[in-house]
Design a protein around this motif. Structure first.
Motif, mmCIF file in Angstrom:
data_model
loop_
_atom_site.group_PDB
_atom_site.id
_atom_site.type_symbol
_atom_site.label_atom_id
_atom_site.label_comp_id
_atom_site.label_asym_id
_atom_site.label_seq_id
_atom_site.Cartn_x
_atom_site.Cartn_y
_atom_site.Cartn_z
ATOM 1 N N ASN A 1 -3.523 47.420 80.212
ATOM 2 C CA ASN A 1 -4.577 46.421 80.090
ATOM 3 C C ASN A 1 -5.627 46.881 79.095
ATOM 4 O OD1 ASN A 1 -3.333 44.862 82.031
ATOM 5 N ND2 ASN A 1 -4.458 45.833 83.733
ATOM 6 N N GLY A 2 -5.952 46.044 78.177
ATOM 7 C CA GLY A 2 -6.964 46.374 77.174
ATOM 8 C C GLY A 2 -6.416 47.100 75.974
ATOM 9 N N GLN A 3 -5.159 47.528 76.028
ATOM 10 C CA GLN A 3 -4.548 48.216 74.900
ATOM 11 C C GLN A 3 -3.975 47.197 73.908
ATOM 12 O OE1 GLN A 3 -4.447 51.505 74.249
ATOM 13 N NE2 GLN A 3 -5.739 51.852 76.057
ATOM 14 N N PRO A 4 -4.183 47.415 72.623
ATOM 15 C CA PRO A 4 -3.613 46.462 71.658
ATOM 16 C C PRO A 4 -2.095 46.520 71.684
ATOM 17 C CG PRO A 4 -4.463 48.391 70.518
ATOM 18 C CD PRO A 4 -4.883 48.528 71.965
ATOM 19 N N ASN A 5 -1.500 45.357 71.603
ATOM 20 C CA ASN A 5 -0.041 45.306 71.547
ATOM 21 C C ASN A 5 0.463 45.790 70.183
ATOM 22 O OD1 ASN A 5 0.223 44.204 74.134
ATOM 23 N ND2 ASN A 5 -0.120 42.122 73.341
ATOM 24 N N LEU A 6 1.668 46.305 70.212
ATOM 25 C CA LEU A 6 2.283 46.666 68.940
ATOM 26 C C LEU A 6 2.546 45.394 68.130
ATOM 27 C CD1 LEU A 6 4.929 49.326 70.009
ATOM 28 C CD2 LEU A 6 2.815 49.716 68.766
ATOM 29 N N PRO A 7 2.319 45.463 66.822
ATOM 30 C CA PRO A 7 2.586 44.264 66.016
ATOM 31 C C PRO A 7 4.070 43.928 66.080
ATOM 32 C CG PRO A 7 2.188 46.152 64.598
ATOM 33 C CD PRO A 7 1.842 46.584 65.992
ATOM 34 N N PRO A 8 4.409 42.641 65.985
ATOM 35 C CA PRO A 8 5.818 42.253 66.065
ATOM 36 C C PRO A 8 6.591 42.742 64.848
ATOM 37 C CG PRO A 8 4.477 40.386 65.427
ATOM 38 C CD PRO A 8 3.523 41.485 65.772
ATOM 39 N N LEU A 9 7.876 42.970 65.061
ATOM 40 C CA LEU A 9 8.750 43.345 63.948
ATOM 41 C C LEU A 9 9.003 42.142 63.051
ATOM 42 C CD1 LEU A 9 11.489 45.512 65.703
ATOM 43 C CD2 LEU A 9 9.662 46.327 64.224
ATOM 44 N N LEU A 10 9.112 42.405 61.767
ATOM 45 C CA LEU A 10 9.525 41.348 60.849
ATOM 46 C C LEU A 10 10.988 40.997 61.108
ATOM 47 C CD1 LEU A 10 8.023 42.519 57.424
ATOM 48 C CD2 LEU A 10 7.259 40.598 58.823
ATOM 49 N N TYR A 11 11.325 39.744 60.919
ATOM 50 C CA TYR A 11 12.724 39.344 61.012
ATOM 51 C C TYR A 11 13.158 38.792 59.657
ATOM 52 C CZ TYR A 11 10.621 34.737 61.771
ATOM 53 O OH TYR A 11 9.879 33.601 61.648
ATOM 54 N N ALA A 12 14.438 38.962 59.370
ATOM 55 C CA ALA A 12 14.960 38.628 58.040
ATOM 56 C C ALA A 12 15.427 37.182 57.991
ATOM 57 C CB ALA A 12 16.120 39.553 57.686
#
Length: 460
Positions: free
Chosen positions: A129-140
């Motif tokens: 809680n309160g931790q930033p989520n990892l950015p999503p992976l790019l998809y091709a």
């Protein structure tokens, strides 16, 4: 003798100077350096900017040949081609600025690392809680597939050399060939958007020269030098992959898959230049045999002649003359024609005489689409005396003429060719030289050099 020796020494020096690597032989260890580029690297980097880079994924661009490196004795487990083609492709995509490559070859490593980040955060904070989520992976949006599909060894080998009185040199060469395919696949529907195919030859050369000579009594001089140069397979694959990426970009522009930032005018110029190069390369066969794009059905040839009369004189000399020929091609290989020649014969101590010949010919072009081709022909006609007035003749010096010959033609362009040739002409008269001797009829050789102009309808 001195002239021949000087010529051989000059040839020896030329042999050495023809190979730049000979004068840059390694004599000490070298430091590591930035990797070498190929002729296509700068071309990729200088392409116009894209309207928007395309996100692409490359899972595996692998060696599909299954070949191992050949050795003279024993066996080896080394592969014939490098196994890092995926990395080379990603580098080429990056250099072009047209694609944004994403990591897919070692996707499991990437996913494991992201899981480690999540578990570490949870372990040290107690919860997420309160931790930033990892950015999503790019998809091709596009997957690039394909690989190295062929590695052919020794597609051509050869060499030449000469030696005279212990002095000489030789050269040998060998060509291998590598072939790759690259295709773009849409991830939204699985459609194959574009496939390109590129081949590249790999050259190996060996040069050597030697001198083996007695300079004086019991004094022997022996000198040897040489060098072998092999084109690196890695650079050959890199060049082929970069060429394939360039082709994929421009053919994609042509099919409206993507566009340059500058719009239609730049697109058309880029595609036009590429298609011109593509047509030229498609008209070049294996072993660098360039093919003509058209064969005209009419031609006119003019030539200079050098006849040698082979008659009853012991002394045979080269005469002069000129010729003209019209040909009609019934097919790219077969033609029929009419040829007329002016022949100035010389021979003996003071013989000289003018003749004209006229012949109907049938010719066969062995390699009609190649730039350099042998040409064989045969014909029948007549040869006619120009110098002797008819009322002064005691014997008829005119007669039938049967000829056959061979020529070598070089196509300068589709409309103009240069040729050299030699032919044999048999007559049914023993009076061509004004002398009757023996039972054999007179005949003559004719050497010619000239130009052929082609026009009319294309029959390729």
């Amino acid at each position: 003798m001195k002239f021949y020796q000087s010529s051989l020494y000059l040839g020896f020096l030329f042999l050495l100077s023809s190979c730049g690597a000979y004068f840059n032989q390694p004599v000490a260890p070298s430091q590591s350096r930035i990797g070498e580029t190929t002729s296509k690297t700068e071309t990729l980097k200088n392409l116009p900017q894209p309207e928007e880079p395309v996100v692409v994924g490359v899972y595996n661009f692998k060696d599909q040949t299954g070949q191992y490196k050949s050795v003279e004795n024993g066996s080896t487990f080394s592969t014939a081609v490098p196994q890092g083609a995926t990395t080379m492709l990603i580098k080429a995509l990056e250099d072009s600025k047209w694609f944004t490559p994403i990591e897919r070859e070692n996707l499991s490593n990437l996913l494991n690392e992201r899981n480690i980040i999540r578990s570490t955060r949870q372990e040290y904070t107690g919860d997420n809680n309160g931790q930033p989520n990892l950015p999503p992976l790019l998809y091709a949006g596009i997957l690039l597939e394909g690989g190295i599909i062929s590695y052919d060894s020794n597609i051509i080998t050869g060499g030449y050399g000469a030696r005279y009185f212990g002095t000489g040199g030789s050269t040998q060469y060998r060509q291998d060939r590598i072939t790759i395919y690259l295709r773009a696949v849409s991830t939204s529907n699985g459609k194959i958007l574009k496939t390109v195919y590129v081949s590249k030859t790999i050259l190996s050369q060996a040069l050597d020269a030697s001198l083996f000579k007695y300079v004086k009594f019991q004094r022997l001089l022996e000198v040897e030098t040489g060098i072998t140069k092999n084109e690196p397979i890695q650079l050959a694959i890199q060049n082929a992959i970069e060429n394939a990426v360039e082709s994929l970009i421009i053919e994609g522009i042509e099919d409206n898959l993507w566009s340059t930032k500058d719009g239609d005018e730049t697109n058309e110029a880029l595609v036009s230049l590429y298609n011109e190069r593509k047509r030229e390369e498609e008209n070049t066969l294996l072993y660098n045999r360039k093919q003509a794009q058209s064969v005209m059905n009419h031609s006119i040839a003019i030539s200079g002649n050098g006849p040698v009369l082979n008659a009853d004189f012991s002394k045979k000399t080269l005469g002069g003359g000129a010729g003209i020929k019209y040909s009609y091609k019934a097919s790219p290989k077969f033609d029929i024609g009419l040829k007329g020649d002016y022949l100035y014969f010389t021979g003996g101590e003071s013989f000289n005489k003018s003749y004209v010949s006229s012949n109907f010919q049938i010719g066969y072009t062995i390699l009609p689409l190649d730039n350099l081709t042998p040409y064989i022909y045969g014909g029948v006609g007549g040869i006619f005396d120009l110098d002797s007035p008819e009322e002064e003749l005691t014997e008829d010096t005119s007669g039938l003429n049967l000829q056959y010959g061979i020529a070598l033609k070089y196509n300068i362009n589709p409309h103009l060719a240069f040729f050299v040739g030699a032919e044999n002409n048999h007559t049914n008269k023993d009076t061509i030289d004004n002398v009757v001797n023996g039972v054999r009829d007179d005949f003559y050789y004719n050497f010619n050099i000239g130009l052929e102009w082609r026009f009319g309808k294309n029959i390729k």
